[in-house]
Design an enzyme around this catalytic site. Structure first.
Site, PDB file in Angstrom:
ATOM      1  N   GLY A  15       0.665  -1.161   0.111  1.00  0.00           N
ATOM      2  CA  GLY A  15      -0.115  -0.052   0.103  1.00  0.00           C
ATOM      3  C   GLY A  15       0.829   1.392  -0.060  1.00  0.00           C
ATOM      4  CG  ASN A  17       2.172   3.181  -5.704  1.00  0.00           C
ATOM      5  OD1 ASN A  17       2.461   4.297  -6.366  1.00  0.00           O
ATOM      6  ND2 ASN A  17       2.837   2.085  -6.068  1.00  0.00           N
ATOM      7  CG  LEU A  93     -10.284  -5.113 -12.207  1.00  0.00           C
ATOM      8  CD1 LEU A  93     -10.206  -3.571 -11.979  1.00  0.00           C
ATOM      9  CD2 LEU A  93     -11.156  -5.686 -11.130  1.00  0.00           C
ATOM     10  CG  ASN A 107      -2.418  -0.996 -12.803  1.00  0.00           C
ATOM     11  OD1 ASN A 107      -2.168  -0.923 -11.618  1.00  0.00           O
ATOM     12  ND2 ASN A 107      -1.601  -1.576 -13.471  1.00  0.00           N
ATOM     13  CG  HIS A 109       3.375  -2.244 -15.034  1.00  0.00           C
ATOM     14  ND1 HIS A 109       3.258  -3.626 -14.449  1.00  0.00           N
ATOM     15  CD2 HIS A 109       4.697  -2.509 -15.789  1.00  0.00           C
ATOM     16  CE1 HIS A 109       4.098  -4.507 -14.741  1.00  0.00           C
ATOM     17  NE2 HIS A 109       4.773  -3.986 -15.749  1.00  0.00           N
ATOM     18  CB  VAL A 144      -1.953  -8.066 -18.033  1.00  0.00           C
ATOM     19  CG1 VAL A 144      -1.081  -7.473 -16.806  1.00  0.00           C
ATOM     20  CG2 VAL A 144      -3.036  -9.023 -17.668  1.00  0.00           C
ATOM     21  CG  ASP A 145       0.785  -4.482 -16.756  1.00  0.00           C
ATOM     22  OD1 ASP A 145       0.005  -4.000 -15.858  1.00  0.00           O
ATOM     23  OD2 ASP A 145       1.436  -5.545 -16.290  1.00  0.00           O
TER      24      ASP A 145
HETATM   25  C1  GRF Z   1       4.096  -1.346  -7.140  1.00  0.00           C
HETATM   26  O1  GRF Z   1       5.648  -1.541  -7.610  1.00  0.00           O
HETATM   27  C2  GRF Z   1       3.289  -1.078  -8.206  1.00  0.00           C
HETATM   28  O2  GRF Z   1       3.903  -0.630  -9.648  1.00  0.00           O
HETATM   29  C3  GRF Z   1       2.970  -2.622  -8.571  1.00  0.00           C
HETATM   30  O3  GRF Z   1       2.901  -3.069  -7.376  1.00  0.00           O
HETATM   31  C4  GRF Z   1       3.554  -2.526  -6.469  1.00  0.00           C
HETATM   32  C5  GRF Z   1       2.682  -2.159  -5.505  1.00  0.00           C
HETATM   33  O4  GRF Z   1       3.341  -1.615  -4.090  1.00  0.00           O
HETATM   34  N1  GRF Z   1       1.692  -2.574  -9.376  1.00  0.00           N
HETATM   35  P1  GRF Z   1       2.544  -0.915  -3.119  1.00  0.00           P
HETATM   36  O5  GRF Z   1       1.380  -1.676  -2.752  1.00  0.00           O
HETATM   37  O6  GRF Z   1       1.953   0.321  -3.637  1.00  0.00           O
HETATM   38  O7  GRF Z   1       3.523  -0.510  -1.919  1.00  0.00           O
END
Ligand code: GRF
Length: 187
Positions: A15, A17, A93, A107, A109, A144-145
Site C-alpha cells: 500500500g 502507492n 479485472l 493502474n 506498473h 494486462v498492462d
Molecule cells: C508497485 O511497484 C506497483 O507498481 C505494482 O505493485 C507494487 C505495489 O506496491 N503494481 P504498493 O502496494 O503500492 O506498495
C-alpha cells in the site's frame, strides 16, 4: 478548491502507492477524495492506511472473480464512486467489470510500458541488461498492462544494481507519478 471526485483505491499488498494517494488527497486542490479502499487480500499491509485515515474499507476474496466483481460494483455504486486507482492490485479485472463501472480506471506498473508487462519486472529488466527502467501510469483495459500510457518516469540502472535497489528506486518515483497522473487526467 476543487470539487473532489469520489474515488476508490484497489490494493492487494503493502500500500505505499495508496499511502501517497491518500496524502495527496488531503490537499484541497487535489481532484479526488479516497472514499473507499478495496482489497482482495485480507492480510494486505495497506489496510492500515484505511484505519489510520478513517476511510471505509472492504475485503472481498477474488477466488471467485464473478463474486468479487459483483461485490465491488455494488459497493462502488453505493458510495457513488466515479474513479478507480489500482495500486498494487494483483488481479486482472474483466471486460465486463470495466464496462459496468463505466468511469476511468488507472493502474501503476513498475516498468516503462509497453516493455515488461506482467510480473517479475525488475528481474527481467536486469537479466536483459537494460540501461533504463521506470514506472508507468496507464488506463486499465482487460488485457494486462496494455491501456494507454498517461505518464512515465525513467530511472537509470547503475552498475551492480539489484532487484531490491531497483525496486526501491522505482517505488520512490511511483509515489510521485501516481498523483501527477491523477491530476493530469482529471484536470
Ligand atoms: C508497485 O511497484 C506497483 O507498481 C505494482 O505493485 C507494487 C505495489 O506496491 N503494481 P504498493 O502496494 O503500492 O506498495
Amino acid at each position: 478548491m476543487v470539487k473532489k471526485m469520489q474515488s476508490c483505491v484497489f490494493i492487494s499488498g503493502r500500500g505505499s502507492n495508496l499511502k501517497s494517494i491518500i496524502e495527496s488527497s488531503s490537499n484541497n486542490n487535489f481532484p479526488i477524495k479516497v472514499s473507499l479502499i478495496i482489497s482482495n487480500n485480507v492480510k494486505a499491509g495497506g489496510i492500515k492506511y484505511a484505519k489510520k485515515h478513517n476511510i471505509p474499507f472492504k475485503y472481498y476474496s477474488s477466488k471467485n472473480q464473478n463474486f468479487f466483481e459483483k461485490s465491488c460494483i455494488n459497493e462502488l455504486k453505493k458510495k457513488k464512486i466515479k474513479f478507480i486507482c489500482l495500486a498494487g492490485f494483483m488481479k486482472v479485472l474483466s471486460k465486463k467489470f470495466i464496462k459496468t463501472f463505466g468511469y476511468k480506471i488507472l493502474n501503476i506498473h513498475p516498468s516503462l510500458l509497453p516493455k515488461y508487462r506482467g510480473l517479475d519486472t525488475h528481474k527481467r529488466v536486469l537479466l536483459n541488461k537494460e540501461k533504463y527502467s521506470g514506472c508507468t501510469v496507464h488506463y486499465v483495459t482487460p488485457e494486462v498492462d496494455t491501456g494507454n500510457v498517461i505518464l512515465q518516469t525513467k530511472v537509470k540502472i547503475i552498475k551492480n544494481e539489484t532487484i531490491t535497489s531497483l525496486a526501491k528506486k522505482i517505488l520512490m518515483e511511483e509515489k510521485k507519478l501516481y498523483s501527477k497522473a491523477i491530476k493530469l487526467v482529471l484536470k
